[in-house]
Scaffold this motif. Structure first.
Motif, short mmCIF file in Angstrom:
data_model
loop_
_atom_site.label_atom_id
_atom_site.label_comp_id
_atom_site.label_asym_id
_atom_site.label_seq_id
_atom_site.Cartn_x
_atom_site.Cartn_y
_atom_site.Cartn_z
N SER A 1 30.47 0.99 -9.16
CA SER A 1 30.13 1.52 -10.52
C SER A 1 28.77 1.02 -11.21
CB SER A 1 31.45 0.98 -11.17
OG SER A 1 31.37 -0.75 -11.41
N ASN A 2 28.62 1.73 -12.29
CA ASN A 2 27.47 1.42 -13.15
C ASN A 2 26.11 1.07 -12.41
OD1 ASN A 2 29.62 2.02 -15.06
ND2 ASN A 2 30.29 -0.40 -14.90
N GLY A 3 25.45 1.90 -11.87
CA GLY A 3 24.15 1.83 -11.24
C GLY A 3 24.17 1.17 -9.95
N GLU A 4 25.42 0.77 -9.21
CA GLU A 4 25.45 0.06 -7.86
C GLU A 4 25.05 1.18 -6.97
OE1 GLU A 4 28.35 -3.51 -8.02
OE2 GLU A 4 29.41 -1.40 -8.41
N LEU A 5 24.57 1.00 -6.10
CA LEU A 5 24.09 1.86 -4.92
C LEU A 5 25.40 2.24 -4.06
CD1 LEU A 5 21.04 1.68 -2.71
CD2 LEU A 5 23.55 2.04 -1.53
N SER A 6 25.58 3.49 -3.85
CA SER A 6 26.63 3.96 -2.83
C SER A 6 25.88 4.76 -1.90
CB SER A 6 27.82 4.80 -3.37
OG SER A 6 28.72 5.26 -2.49
N GLY A 7 26.26 4.49 -0.66
CA GLY A 7 25.52 5.08 0.53
C GLY A 7 24.98 4.16 1.33
N THR A 8 23.68 4.32 1.87
CA THR A 8 23.21 3.37 2.94
C THR A 8 21.60 3.30 2.55
OG1 THR A 8 22.85 4.90 4.84
CG2 THR A 8 24.56 3.53 4.70
N ALA A 9 20.98 2.31 2.79
CA ALA A 9 19.29 2.26 2.72
C ALA A 9 18.96 1.98 4.08
CB ALA A 9 19.06 1.26 1.52
N GLY A 10 17.97 2.75 4.64
CA GLY A 10 17.26 2.30 6.04
C GLY A 10 17.99 2.48 7.03
N GLN A 11 19.22 3.29 7.02
CA GLN A 11 20.08 3.63 8.18
C GLN A 11 19.83 5.01 8.75
OE1 GLN A 11 23.83 1.69 8.35
NE2 GLN A 11 23.26 0.43 6.45
N ALA A 12 19.27 5.88 7.87
CA ALA A 12 19.04 7.25 8.11
C ALA A 12 20.44 7.89 8.32
CB ALA A 12 18.07 7.45 9.36
N LYS A 13 21.41 7.76 7.35
CA LYS A 13 22.58 8.30 7.45
C LYS A 13 23.17 9.16 6.25
CE LYS A 13 24.88 4.40 10.17
NZ LYS A 13 24.91 5.38 11.56
N ARG A 14 23.47 10.37 6.69
CA ARG A 14 23.41 11.21 5.40
C ARG A 14 24.79 10.99 4.70
NH1 ARG A 14 24.85 13.84 10.20
NH2 ARG A 14 27.25 14.27 10.57
N LEU A 15 24.67 11.34 3.62
CA LEU A 15 25.95 11.43 2.41
C LEU A 15 26.59 12.61 2.70
CD1 LEU A 15 24.82 10.26 -1.09
CD2 LEU A 15 25.69 8.85 1.10
N GLU A 16 28.01 12.75 3.04
CA GLU A 16 28.43 13.97 3.36
C GLU A 16 29.36 14.47 2.23
OE1 GLU A 16 28.55 13.48 8.08
OE2 GLU A 16 30.54 12.91 7.01
N SER A 17 29.93 13.55 1.11
CA SER A 17 30.70 13.88 0.20
C SER A 17 30.74 12.85 -0.82
CB SER A 17 32.23 14.08 0.52
OG SER A 17 32.92 14.81 -0.30
N ILE A 18 31.39 13.15 -2.11
CA ILE A 18 31.42 12.00 -3.22
C ILE A 18 32.41 12.33 -4.28
CG2 ILE A 18 29.91 13.46 -4.68
CD1 ILE A 18 28.31 10.75 -5.59
N LYS A 19 32.79 11.39 -4.77
CA LYS A 19 34.02 11.53 -5.64
C LYS A 19 33.56 10.55 -7.02
CE LYS A 19 37.95 11.51 -2.41
NZ LYS A 19 39.08 10.59 -1.95
N ILE A 20 33.62 11.10 -8.23
CA ILE A 20 33.13 10.47 -9.26
C ILE A 20 34.27 10.38 -10.55
CG2 ILE A 20 31.34 10.12 -10.90
CD1 ILE A 20 29.67 12.19 -9.19
N SER A 21 34.59 9.31 -11.30
CA SER A 21 35.42 9.38 -12.33
C SER A 21 34.86 8.38 -13.57
CB SER A 21 36.83 8.66 -11.90
OG SER A 21 36.68 7.53 -11.30
N ILE A 22 35.43 8.45 -14.67
CA ILE A 22 35.01 7.57 -15.78
C ILE A 22 36.12 6.84 -16.00
CG2 ILE A 22 34.30 7.99 -18.01
CD1 ILE A 22 32.17 8.74 -16.31
N ASP A 23 36.13 5.52 -16.28
CA ASP A 23 37.21 4.88 -16.72
C ASP A 23 36.91 4.14 -17.97
OD1 ASP A 23 37.88 5.09 -14.05
OD2 ASP A 23 37.09 3.28 -13.25
N ASN A 24 38.07 3.40 -18.54
CA ASN A 24 38.17 2.59 -19.58
C ASN A 24 37.66 3.32 -21.04
OD1 ASN A 24 38.53 0.60 -17.72
ND2 ASN A 24 36.26 0.01 -18.05
#
Length: 678
Positions: free
Chosen positions: A198-221
């Motif tokens: 949440s809130n600006g944290e990295l989701s995925g990978t860095a330096g591993q050459a792996k593709r993102l394939e899908s994503i889910k996003i929601s708003i809380d609170n």
């Protein structure tokens, strides 16, 4: 009667809730509920239950050791005060509350705070200016600014059935404190769904050459605030938008995400901006996009590898640079007017326009950028036979001539306006007698000038700013002016090495004349130490070159082992190596010049590489020697040994026109490459 009793009970609950909160916390002096107008700043403590330390100011340090119980209603800790007159530490219990709390410490200092449960630890200070303008981090609303309920004495004396629900809703709205959070999770190649962040944290990978394939996003609170998003997927393009935690992308198809658009929905969307940035293959972190803008790439087949998303109060500062959040591979389209063919069909994005191997001149060109997403133009100018450089034209206009049989000899292409901030334009030309020259970019000259050579073909492409390969002006553009001194070894009364009736002097001259012809065709000025079977003294060869002040000196020889026959074979090249026992006779000023020797080595190496690559002969390498011609010549100089005359199989090749043509072209291309560098 029962309904009226219930309504009166509701009013009583409201009254009780408005009474001041009393804290059970222990402090150095006391901890109280924060009062309103006196609060100039306060701290929001996001606490994750672990041992943490917060420096509240230069005198006060708060150490938190853990929740007091499973309800997470309060936190155990210690507070340390260290001033010139005080240095003491005491235990403290801090409530988790939506209301401001006050820590009163010695010397009349008060510190206000609000502590809340969080997945991560963070301490934020909210100043009086932020409270006034409403620009608090995470939409923190201090108690003094939160909507207030009218005193109970001002409430209706009688609550009817019709307005009971209204009173309850007023209480609910007025007691609510918003702390919205954006939560997201990505499905990653070889990993699957990762844990939500949440809130600006990295989701995925860095330096591993792996593709993102899908994503889910929601708003809380927070109520009345949602999120809508769409992804650009390999082979699918932009998908239909989804909302509030639903999946966008694919799983099980090995398809990469390439771009994303995110925007807020609901009545409270007017209070916030949503910012997001992506890490894209070969581009790295792109800039921050917001509120439905595209982030990523399109048309490059590049995977997204990671994403960060944050909420910011409406109009607040972006988390970082907003430059180049999205890069789209736009097309450059061009057509050439070619001798006997007229206008050719349009091609685009690096394809060849013109001809190759037909000896046909290009006479004119048109270039355009259809559907470019940025403002600006593509401008270009051509160098035309008998006219020289024409004025710039742009966006599909004709540069050159038609019906006049005039050749294009060179071209310059550039970008203007906004598009120049996002792309570089690269281009290269196929020129008569040279073939494909090196790439030029952004207004550099490509082709020839002063050599009467036609352009025969061109390739043009757009490259994202700064992502292209380095270019060399010397490799892309050839001007008249370089001079070469060719020295066919031996001659006249000195036949050089001989074998079964074949003479080295004859072979040296034959190859030198082929080199001369090619160099002249490429616009060089060429001088020869001999043009026939004549005798020339060694020192005279260097004297001639020195008097002419040529740019380089190339001596062509044929090798021999000194025996009737040999199995030794191959090509080798030499540069000057200092031998104190043989000082220079006519070149004392330049013989040992380090720059001359370094350039001589480079010249020998470049020609040697070309001769081996083109002929496939054995590579005997380059070496230093004290030969007269490379010592006494004042310019960079090399001596070439093009093969062994007393090796029967190599001799058979050396005395054929076709093999001599190959040798000559390799020598000329090596010389060309040398002048690309110097």
């Amino acid at each position: 009667m029962h309904r009226k009793i219930f309504l009166l009970f509701v009013v009583l609950l409201i009254f009780i809730s408005l009474l001041p909160n009393r804290s059970n916390a222990n402090g150095l002096d006391s901890i109280n509920s924060g009062t309103s107008d006196e609060v100039s700043s306060y701290f929001v403590i996001h606490y994750n239950g672990e041992s943490q330390e917060a420096v509240l100011n230069e005198n006060v340090t708060l150490t938190l050791s853990g929740w007091t119980d499973e309800t997470k209603s309060s936190v155990n800790g210690k507070i340390n005060i260290h001033t010139e007159s005080i240095n003491q530490t005491e235990d403290i219990t801090i409530d988790a509350t939506n209301h401001l709390k006050e820590i009163t410490v010695p010397e009349k200092e008060s510190i206000y705070y609000r502590l809340e449960d969080s997945d991560t630890f963070k301490v934020e200070e909210v100043t009086n200016e932020q409270m006034t303008t409403g620009e608090q981090n995470n939409s923190v609303i201090p108690t003094s600014e939160a909507p207030t309920v009218s005193p109970i004495s001002e409430a209706p004396a009688v609550i009817s059935e019709g307005n009971a629900e209204e009173v309850v809703n007023i209480y609910s709205t007025q007691s609510e404190v918003e702390n919205p959070s954006v939560r997201y999770a990505t499905h990653v190649q070889d990993i699957g769904w990762q844990n939500a962040v949440s809130n600006g944290e990295l989701s995925g990978t860095a330096g591993q050459a792996k593709r993102l394939e899908s994503i889910k996003i929601s708003i809380d609170n927070v109520q009345d605030l949602g999120v809508k998003y769409s992804t650009h997927v390999q082979d699918h393009g932009w998908l239909a938008s989804v909302t509030d935690g639903k999946e966008s992308g694919t799983t099980g198809e090995a398809k990469r995400l390439e771009a994303i658009k995110i925007e807020l929905t609901g009545s409270k969307a007017q209070n916030y901006d949503i910012y997001y940035r992506v890490h894209a293959q070969d581009f790295g972190w792109l800039g921050w996009a917001k509120n439905g803008e595209s982030a990523g790439t399109e048309g490059f087949a590049k995977r997204l590898e990671a994403i960060e998303i944050v909420l910011v109060p409406k109009g607040g500062e972006a988390p970082g640079s907003i430059e180049q959040a999205f890069v789209k591979n736009i097309s450059v389209v061009y057509s050439t007017h070619v001798e006997t063919y007229g206008w050719l069909n349009n091609v685009k994005n690096g394809a060849m326009s013109g001809t190759q191997g037909q000896g046909k001149r290009m006479e004119a060109i048109k270039i355009t950028l259809p559907d470019a997403p940025y403002s600006g133009e593509i401008i270009y100018s051509t160098h035309v036979q008998d006219y020289g450089w024409l004025n710039n034209v742009s966006n599909g206009e004709v540069s050159g001539t038609s019906g006049q049989s005039k050749r294009l000899e060179a071209i310059k292409i550039g970008l203007t306006g906004e598009i120049a901030n996002y792309y570089d334009v690269y281009y290269r030309v196929h020129a008569q007698d040279y073939g494909w020259l090196g790439w030029a970019k952004n207004g550099m000259k490509a082709g020839t000038e002063g050599r009467s050579k036609r352009l025969e073909a061109i390739e043009i492409k757009l490259v994202p700013k700064g992502q292209g390969e380095p270019v060399s002006e010397k490799a892309a553009f050839k001007q008249q002016g370089f001079t070469v001194f060719l020295d066919p070894g031996h001659g006249g009364t000195d036949p050089g090495a001989t074998s079964v009736g074949y003479r080295e002097s004859d072979l040296n001259l034959a190859v030198a004349k082929k080199v001369q012809s090619l160099l002249l065709n490429r616009g060089y000025t060429v001088y020869m130490s001999r043009n026939g079977d004549t005798s020339v003294e060694l020192l005279d060869r260097s004297k001639m070159a020195n008097n002419l002040n040529t740019d380089i000196f190339v001596s062509i020889h044929t090798n021999s082992s000194g025996t009737t026959s040999t199995s030794v074979n191959g090509i080798e090249s030499y540069f000057y190596e200092i031998d104190p026992t043989y000082p220079s006779k006519i070149n004392a000023g330049m013989a040992t010049n380090p720059d001359r020797i370094a350039k001589s080595m480079q010249l020998a190496n470049l020609i040697q590489e070309k001769m081996i690559a083109y002929t496939g002969a054995t590579n005997r390498g380059t070496d230093g020697a004290d030969f007269s011609v490379v010592r006494e010549s004042a310019m960079p100089a090399t001596l070439l040994e093009i093969g062994f005359i007393n090796n029967s199989s190599e001799r058979q090749k050396l005395f054929t026109d076709s093999y001599q043509d190959i040798l000559a072209k390799s020598i000329v291309d090596g010389i060309d490459q040398y002048f690309d560098m110097y």
